[in-house]
Design an enzyme around this catalytic site. Structure first.
Site, short mmCIF file in Angstrom:
data_model
loop_
_atom_site.label_atom_id
_atom_site.label_comp_id
_atom_site.label_asym_id
_atom_site.label_seq_id
_atom_site.Cartn_x
_atom_site.Cartn_y
_atom_site.Cartn_z
CG HIS A 147 61.95 49.13 80.74
ND1 HIS A 147 62.98 49.10 79.83
CD2 HIS A 147 60.80 49.11 80.02
CE1 HIS A 147 62.47 49.07 78.60
NE2 HIS A 147 61.15 49.06 78.69
CG ASP A 206 63.18 54.42 83.90
OD1 ASP A 206 62.63 55.31 83.21
OD2 ASP A 206 63.14 53.21 83.62
CD GLN A 235 55.64 53.83 81.41
OE1 GLN A 235 54.59 54.45 81.28
NE2 GLN A 235 56.14 53.09 80.44
CE LYS A 251 58.44 54.55 77.35
NZ LYS A 251 57.86 53.33 76.80
CB CYS A 287 61.35 45.79 78.40
SG CYS A 287 61.23 45.86 76.62
C1 LIG Z 1 59.87 52.26 82.96
C2 LIG Z 1 60.51 52.38 81.62
N1 LIG Z 1 61.81 52.69 81.54
C3 LIG Z 1 62.44 52.84 80.38
C4 LIG Z 1 61.78 52.64 79.19
C5 LIG Z 1 62.54 52.78 77.92
O1 LIG Z 1 62.05 53.84 77.17
P1 LIG Z 1 62.65 54.07 75.71
O2 LIG Z 1 62.43 52.79 74.95
O3 LIG Z 1 61.88 55.21 75.18
O4 LIG Z 1 64.10 54.36 75.90
C6 LIG Z 1 60.44 52.29 79.21
C7 LIG Z 1 59.72 52.01 77.95
O5 LIG Z 1 58.80 51.24 77.89
C8 LIG Z 1 59.79 52.16 80.45
O6 LIG Z 1 58.49 51.84 80.53
#
Ligand SMILES: Cc1ncc(COP(=O)(O)O)c(C=O)c1O
Length: 417
Positions: A130, A207, A210, A233, A373
């Protein structure tokens, strides 16, 4: 509160859905079919009630006062830290930094631990990240001349582990990767990667945006150094996220934001830092939403994360079967449900994903369309965008059937079926 399912038992998504008030809504005259859980999950009544309870009963600033409300607010805020530590089996609750979201957590590591890196050092990422786990490292590379390397993915949507073995060298100082792709659904072999990274002395940043909401995640068993995730999430409020880290590493890190609460002593031209984790929590935090998040974790624990994972694995198997039977969709990511999460990204070469999402919305079905993203991954897949249906604890087979009917209707609308 009735137990929805004993740990490891099957989930009853219909019973669960009744605990999420928004799911009773109709959209464009249809039952809401919410299939955008990878973007954000809906909130159970207990989380909504906890936010209201905090503001009607305990609102005050934290860590500052000795009056009753200040003590209650501080206790509620700190309880979140302990609850998160337990949920992901962190080694020490002082290693849980409460931030705004996963993005902020990764940025904190990139800026603070990243400041220890110099030209010649390398950060190893993957092609399926992401933007939250790409851009902070791009910023670091611009500032410090650090080189970025990326583990490629196979055509089956998995990490190319042979390439990982070649790219991991003594120059690698940080390995940062997702535990679960938000586009492909791929579950990455974090423990294996962490063990290899440790053998070259690299720090591992996961990260978990998910993975934490959708499968059991055990920080200590994975052997990682940092874990980032967001409450929203995981059926919690927006505006709260976490960096879970090893205390001995956080202790070596400089704060990134300066201000109230993060100091030990301040003079006009000098300051010293508070202990971890407060050193990284400058200013008044999002107290109400942190106070409410444990209610979401209570629900997940009541169900059991093994049951959550089993439910989504079963659903994704059904979704893959039904979507591939249509015959016209490109489906991305591993085809084996055991190797992927409860989401499916697909591409209809003749109907743009945005058009698909709009037509589905007229039938009350919420899916995401776009690059998610993950622009580098879209380039690797050779598509401009995809549509993505992502599942949660309240999703059931009827929702997937509604999606499939909607996709057939979209083709009809464009005169293609
Ligand atoms: C794999 C992954 N990493 C990071 C993020 C970023 O999350 P946040 O926008 O809550 O910081 C997302 C959000 O869609 C994601 O799917």
């Amino acid at each position: 509160m009735t137990a929805v399912a004993a740990p490891h038992a099957r989930i009853d998504p219909r019973a669960l859905a009744r605990r999420f008030p928004i799911l009773a809504r109709t959209i464009n005259g249809h039952r809401l079919v919410y299939l955008d859980n990878a973007a954000t999950a809906q909130k159970p009544d207990t989380v909504i009630a906890a936010i209201e309870r905090y503001y009607t009963h305990s609102n005050a600033n934290v860590h500052r006062g000795v009056h009753t409300l200040a003590e209650e607010a501080t206790a509620a805020y700190e309880a979140c830290r302990g609850r998160v530590a337990r949920f992901v089996n962190a080694p020490d609750e002082r290693g849980v930094v409460i931030l705004r979201n996963a993005t902020e957590a990764i940025n904190l590591v990139a800026r603070s631990w990243g400041a220890k890196l110099a030209a010649g050092d390398e950060v190893l990422l993957t092609e399926m990240e992401h933007h939250s786990n790409l851009v902070p490292w791009i910023m670091l590379s611009r500032e410090r001349g650090v080189a970025l390397r990326h583990v490629p993915i196979t055509d089956g949507g998995e990490l190319d582990m042979a390439a990982f073995g070649r790219l991991l060298t003594p120059r690698t100082k940080i390995v940062a990767l997702t535990a679960m792709s938000n586009v492909l659904g791929t579950i990455t072999p974090i423990a294996e990667i962490a063990a290899a990274a440790q053998s070259v002395g690299a720090v591992v940043v996961v990260d978990g945006a998910q993975s934490v909401p959708h499968m059991p995640v055990d920080f200590q068993a994975l052997g990682i150094d940092f874990l980032a995730f967001s409450a929203h999430k995981a059926y919690g409020p927006t505006g709260v996220g976490f960096l879970v880290g090893k205390l001995e590493l956080l202790d070596q890190m400089e704060p990134v934001l300066g201000g109230g609460e993060m100091i030990r002593e301040v003079r006009l031209d000098w300051a010293s830092w508070n202990d971890v984790p407060h050193r990284f929590e400058a200013g008044t935090p999002n107290i109400a939403d942190a106070a409410a998040f444990p209610a979401a974790l209570d629900l997940l624990e009541e169900i059991g994360m093994n049951a959550v994972r089993a439910h989504e694995e079963e659903l994704v198997g059904y979704a893959l079967e039904r979507l591939s039977s249509l015959g016209w969709l490109q489906i991305h990511g591993p085809l084996d449900p055991a190797r992927r999460s409860g989401l499916v990204s697909f591409y209809d070469p003749e109907v743009h994903p945005h058009d698909l999402a709009q037509i589905l919305d007229t039938r009350g079905i919420a899916v995401r369309a776009g690059h998610h993203c993950a622009q580098p991954l879209m380039r690797r897949l050779g598509v401009p965008a995809t549509a993505r249906a992502s599942f949660g604890i309240y999703t059931d087979r009827d929702d997937i059937d509604a999606l499939v009917d909607g996709l057939i209707a979209a083709r009809r609308y464009f005169g293609l079926a």
